[in-house]
Design an enzyme around this catalytic site. Structure first.
Site, PDB file in Angstrom:
ATOM      1  N   ASP A 148      14.938   4.441 -10.074  1.00  0.00           N
ATOM      2  CA  ASP A 148      15.119   3.070  -9.582  1.00  0.00           C
ATOM      3  C   ASP A 148      16.604   2.689  -9.614  1.00  0.00           C
ATOM      4  O   ASP A 148      16.983   1.608  -9.156  1.00  0.00           O
ATOM      5  CB  ASP A 148      14.254   2.062 -10.359  1.00  0.00           C
ATOM      6  CG  ASP A 148      14.663   1.905 -11.796  1.00  0.00           C
ATOM      7  OD1 ASP A 148      15.480   2.714 -12.306  1.00  0.00           O
ATOM      8  OD2 ASP A 148      14.166   0.958 -12.454  1.00  0.00           O
ATOM      9  N   SER A 149      17.453   3.591 -10.097  1.00  0.00           N
ATOM     10  CA  SER A 149      18.901   3.406  -9.987  1.00  0.00           C
ATOM     11  C   SER A 149      19.302   3.275  -8.523  1.00  0.00           C
ATOM     12  O   SER A 149      20.409   2.820  -8.227  1.00  0.00           O
ATOM     13  CB  SER A 149      19.641   4.574 -10.644  1.00  0.00           C
ATOM     14  OG  SER A 149      19.134   5.816 -10.190  1.00  0.00           O
ATOM     15  N   GLU A 169      18.207   7.614 -23.008  1.00  0.00           N
ATOM     16  CA  GLU A 169      19.409   7.133 -22.322  1.00  0.00           C
ATOM     17  C   GLU A 169      20.375   6.441 -23.281  1.00  0.00           C
ATOM     18  O   GLU A 169      19.997   5.524 -24.002  1.00  0.00           O
ATOM     19  CB  GLU A 169      19.021   6.177 -21.175  1.00  0.00           C
ATOM     20  CG  GLU A 169      20.255   5.673 -20.407  1.00  0.00           C
ATOM     21  CD  GLU A 169      19.949   5.042 -19.064  1.00  0.00           C
ATOM     22  OE1 GLU A 169      18.781   5.073 -18.634  1.00  0.00           O
ATOM     23  OE2 GLU A 169      20.897   4.516 -18.446  1.00  0.00           O
ATOM     24  N   ASP A 182      10.289   7.017 -10.199  1.00  0.00           N
ATOM     25  CA  ASP A 182      10.346   5.917 -11.162  1.00  0.00           C
ATOM     26  C   ASP A 182       9.362   4.808 -10.795  1.00  0.00           C
ATOM     27  O   ASP A 182       9.217   4.465  -9.616  1.00  0.00           O
ATOM     28  CB  ASP A 182      11.762   5.303 -11.128  1.00  0.00           C
ATOM     29  CG  ASP A 182      12.442   5.321 -12.484  1.00  0.00           C
ATOM     30  OD1 ASP A 182      11.767   5.571 -13.501  1.00  0.00           O
ATOM     31  OD2 ASP A 182      13.673   5.086 -12.513  1.00  0.00           O
TER      32      ASP A 182
HETATM   33  O1  KIV Z   1      16.849   5.463 -12.426  1.00  0.00           O
HETATM   34  C1  KIV Z   1      17.519   6.356 -12.973  1.00  0.00           C
HETATM   35  O2  KIV Z   1      18.430   6.960 -12.386  1.00  0.00           O
HETATM   36  C2  KIV Z   1      17.185   6.709 -14.348  1.00  0.00           C
HETATM   37  C3  KIV Z   1      18.032   7.735 -15.026  1.00  0.00           C
HETATM   38  C4  KIV Z   1      19.318   7.141 -15.459  1.00  0.00           C
HETATM   39  C5  KIV Z   1      17.323   8.391 -16.141  1.00  0.00           C
HETATM   40  O3  KIV Z   1      16.242   6.189 -14.872  1.00  0.00           O
HETATM   41 NA    NA Z   2      15.396   4.397 -13.853  1.00  0.00          NA
END
Ligand code: KIV
Ligand code: NA
Length: 274
Positions: A44-45, A181, A83
């Site tokens: 979800d980044s 994290e 995610d």
């Molecule tokens: O959404 C993401 O990229 C993450 C990673 C930082 C583990 O959850």
């Molecule tokens: Na994430």
């Protein structure tokens, strides 16, 4: 079924390091898979690095489904992980199940949720119905507002206990791995020793079972990079240089050149037809 399964990932603990990278679209997922990365992760980044949001709180299920579909079409070998976005699983187990199913039907092999102890029931239910789950503790960006921003975790006894509690709850509920994290490296080491499932670190040091980085961070595309990231390339300067050259060549008439267009060999031939 793809070659890298949740079972394979579990078996890597203590034997070989697990590699994981985010990817949000078809061409990047293709490259990650061809590079031999174990887990290609639709994080979800994407809310931040693709959509320009200041945090991940506005990411929708629709966005996750669309991006998961694109990534899943590209990946042949790696495990495709998606995610669960903010508010897609916290309200009720039923909603969580429905939303996890949408990601699986979009082509994911497994889903990831933030937290652990709070979601034991959901994780157990998903695993029972055949949906592999990865957990995520330490810094959990979906709790950005409560945490007061992104910061290092595990500096107080209370935080260490919460991280351990999450990891153990996830293990008990049947999760196949857990992301740690931005915790102190010693805390990540402790968790890695305390649970039988693999820990995948980001900003949490070397004593974990694998590493994950965000595509745009490791390739040097995104400007706001966390301090724990190693930039393996500086793509933004390469892309910018290419765009500037393109712009200059159009302005100066250098592009398109003879090899980029087609014309009638004989001018008279064209005039006859026109
Ligand atoms: O959404 C993401 O990229 C993450 C990673 C930082 C583990 O959850
Ligand atoms: Na994430």
């Amino acid at each position: 079924m793809r070659e890298i399964t949740p079972k394979r990932i579990r078996e890597m603990k203590g034997k070989e390091k697990i590699t994981m990278v985010t990817a949000y679209d078809y061409p990047s997922a293709l490259l990650a898979d061809k590079a031999g990365i174990d887990i290609v992760f639709v994080g979800d980044s994407l809310g931040m690095v693709v959509y320009g949001e200041p945090n991940t709180l506005n990411v929708s299920m629709e966005q996750m489904v669309f991006h998961t579909r694109a990534v899943a079409k590209a990946v042949k070998r790696a495990l495709v992980l998606a995610d669960m976005p903010f508010s897609s699983y916290e309200v009720s187990v039923e909603e969580g199940v429905k939303n996890a199913v949408r990601l699986i039907q979009a082509g994911a092999d497994a889903v990831k949720i933030e937290g652990g102890a709070d979601h034991e029931k959901l994780v157990r239910k998903l695993v029972r119905m055949g949906i592999p789950v990865m957990g995520h503790t330490g810094l959990t960006p979906q709790r950005y507002l409560r945490l007061g921003g992104y910061r290092l975790m595990g500096e107080t006894e209370e935080e260490i206990e919460e991280i351990l509690r999450d990891a153990k709850a996830l293990e008990r509920a049947g999760a196949f791995a857990v992301v740690l994290e931005f915790t102190l490296a010693d805390v990540a080491k402790l968790v890695t020793e305390e649970v039988s499932i693999p820990t995948i670190g980001i900003g949490s040091g070397p004593w974990v079972d694998g590493q994950v980085l965000v595509w745009h961070d490791l390739l040097g595309i995104y400007e706001n990079v966390p301090p724990f990231v190693k930039k393996y390339a500086d793509l933004s300067s390469i892309i910018r240089l290419a765009l500037e050259r393109y712009r200059e060549e159009v302005k100066s008439g250098k592009f398109p050149a003879k090899e980029h267009y087609w014309e009638y060999q004989d001018k008279e031939d064209f005039e006859r037809k026109a």
